[in-house]
Design an enzyme around this catalytic site. Structure first.
Site, mmCIF file in Angstrom:
data_model
loop_
_atom_site.group_PDB
_atom_site.id
_atom_site.type_symbol
_atom_site.label_atom_id
_atom_site.label_comp_id
_atom_site.label_asym_id
_atom_site.label_seq_id
_atom_site.Cartn_x
_atom_site.Cartn_y
_atom_site.Cartn_z
ATOM 1 N N ASP A 49 0.736 -1.174 0.012
ATOM 2 C CA ASP A 49 -0.163 0.013 -0.035
ATOM 3 C C ASP A 49 0.916 1.321 0.072
ATOM 4 O O ASP A 49 0.729 2.250 0.957
ATOM 5 C CB ASP A 49 -0.833 0.081 1.198
ATOM 6 N N GLU A 100 -11.362 -0.203 -3.428
ATOM 7 C CA GLU A 100 -10.640 0.238 -2.164
ATOM 8 C C GLU A 100 -9.540 0.936 -2.945
ATOM 9 O O GLU A 100 -9.192 1.189 -4.370
ATOM 10 C CB GLU A 100 -10.171 -0.842 -1.487
HETATM 11 O O1 FUB Z 1 -3.246 -3.728 3.569
HETATM 12 C C1 FUB Z 1 -4.342 -3.988 3.890
HETATM 13 C C2 FUB Z 1 -5.469 -3.570 3.030
HETATM 14 O O2 FUB Z 1 -5.158 -4.419 1.606
HETATM 15 C C3 FUB Z 1 -5.305 -2.169 2.391
HETATM 16 O O3 FUB Z 1 -6.015 -1.447 3.313
HETATM 17 C C4 FUB Z 1 -6.342 -2.492 1.126
HETATM 18 O O4 FUB Z 1 -6.229 -1.425 0.321
HETATM 19 C C5 FUB Z 1 -5.440 -3.716 0.593
HETATM 20 O O5 FUB Z 1 -4.061 -3.436 0.011
#
Ligand code: FUB
Length: 318
Positions: free
Chosen positions: A14, A221
């Site tokens: 991320d 997301e």
């Molecule tokens: O790293 C945890 C979660 O996985 C993140 O918040 C999402 O975007 C995905 O990458």
């Protein structure tokens, strides 16, 4: 040019990349081997702290670890799972906005502050009022206003909110219903709260209609907002179709019209990214799970240069 790994020393994911004081910093999630097996709630992402990385040469170099900047043990309202974060500079101070579950297992966004980009960051005693879900992205516009984009589905809990209120039954649109939308809120001048109720971010498809749930380019997301010239680029992960897509708008609130796919599915369930200009060149930072042998919860950071064609469309890996 193919994407290349930039931090072989540890599992991180991320990546939120920014230039502060002419130096390129990356704020990643810090993956670790936990004890929970993989599930749709994302319990296998059981991260406990953040490090700040710096990178002198994104074309050839590796990241330098600037050290620990925030630990879950120091956050007064912490439950578990320190997921994606982002950092912005305002008035000479640095604000890290992170997502974390409280003791009732509900995700909120929190703020921590520092005098330097490399921390340590001091967390506020409580989450941002009215915040929910995951994956904050902070964008500072030319007039100095900062906008926070956020939201993530399934384990990120966005489906449990309607009109910014927690609801009794989750809403998961299907087929020709409108896809769930990310959220945006302008931050208060002191950067510690939302200055307004979060608004939905409208993503339009190629026919300029709101994106449908059945569209493989739907939002899931990992919001990111960058500006080039007078155009606002909103990019995001499609989650269960495993793409990174982007859309263009004329202002920070949107609507944003779908333009294309930046990244096809990588090894590992998640795909997450950021886009940043450094020394006159643009880069896409992301992650995959190749070095861990495909473990979705143990990801590694990568970078690839990007370019823009004459119409402002993004070309990856030129
Ligand atoms: O790293 C945890 C979660 O996985 C993140 O918040 C999402 O975007 C995905 O990458």
């Amino acid at each position: 040019m193919e994407p290349r790994y930039i931090f072989p020393h540890d599992f991180m994911a991320d990546p939120a990349a920014h230039v502060f004081n002419d130096k390129l910093y990356i704020y990643p999630s810090h993956d670790r081997e936990g004890s929970v097996s993989e599930n749709d709630n994302g319990d296998h992402f059981d991260m406990k702290d953040y490090h700040c990385l710096s990178l002198d040469d994104p074309d050839n170099g590796l990241c330098h670890d600037e050290g620990l900047i925030l630990s879950v043990d120091d956050i007064p309202w912490a439950g578990r799972q320190l997921w994606d974060s982002d950092v912005v500079e305002k008035g000479g101070r640095y604000y890290l906005v992170f997502c974390l579950k409280d003791r009732n297992d509900i995700f909120h966004l929190g703020v921590a502050t520092s005098n330097t980009p490399t921390g340590p960051f001091k967390p506020e005693p409580d989450p941002i009022r009215g915040s929910y879900s995951i994956d904050p992205c902070l964008f500072k516009d030319n007039d100095g206003e900062v906008y926070c984009y956020f939201g993530g589905i399934w384990g990120g809990q966005l489906q449990w909110y309607k009109d910014n209120r927690l609801i009794e039954f989750p809403i998961l649109p299907k087929g020709t219903e409108k896809a769930l939308q990310p959220r945006v809120a302008r931050m208060s001048d002191d950067m510690l709260q939302f200055a307004e109720e979060p608004r939905p971010v409208v993503i339009l498809d190629e026919s300029h209609l709101p994106m449908l749930a059945e569209d493989p380019h739907h939002f899931f997301e990992a919001s990111w907002l960058h500006k080039r010239g007078d155009k606002y680029y909103f990019s995001y992960s499609t989650g269960d179709t495993h793409l990174i897509c982007y859309a263009i708008g004329d202002n920070p609130y949107g609507p944003f019209t779908f333009q294309g796919v930046l990244l096809k599915p990588v090894v590992g369930w998640t795909s997450h990214h950021s886009i940043c200009e450094y020394k006159g060149r643009w880069y896409l930072f992301h992650h995959d799970s190749v070095p861990s042998g495909g473990k979705t919860w143990l990801r590694s950071l990568k970078v690839v240069p990007i370019d823009y064609d004459e119409e402002g469309r993004i070309v990856v890996g030129n």
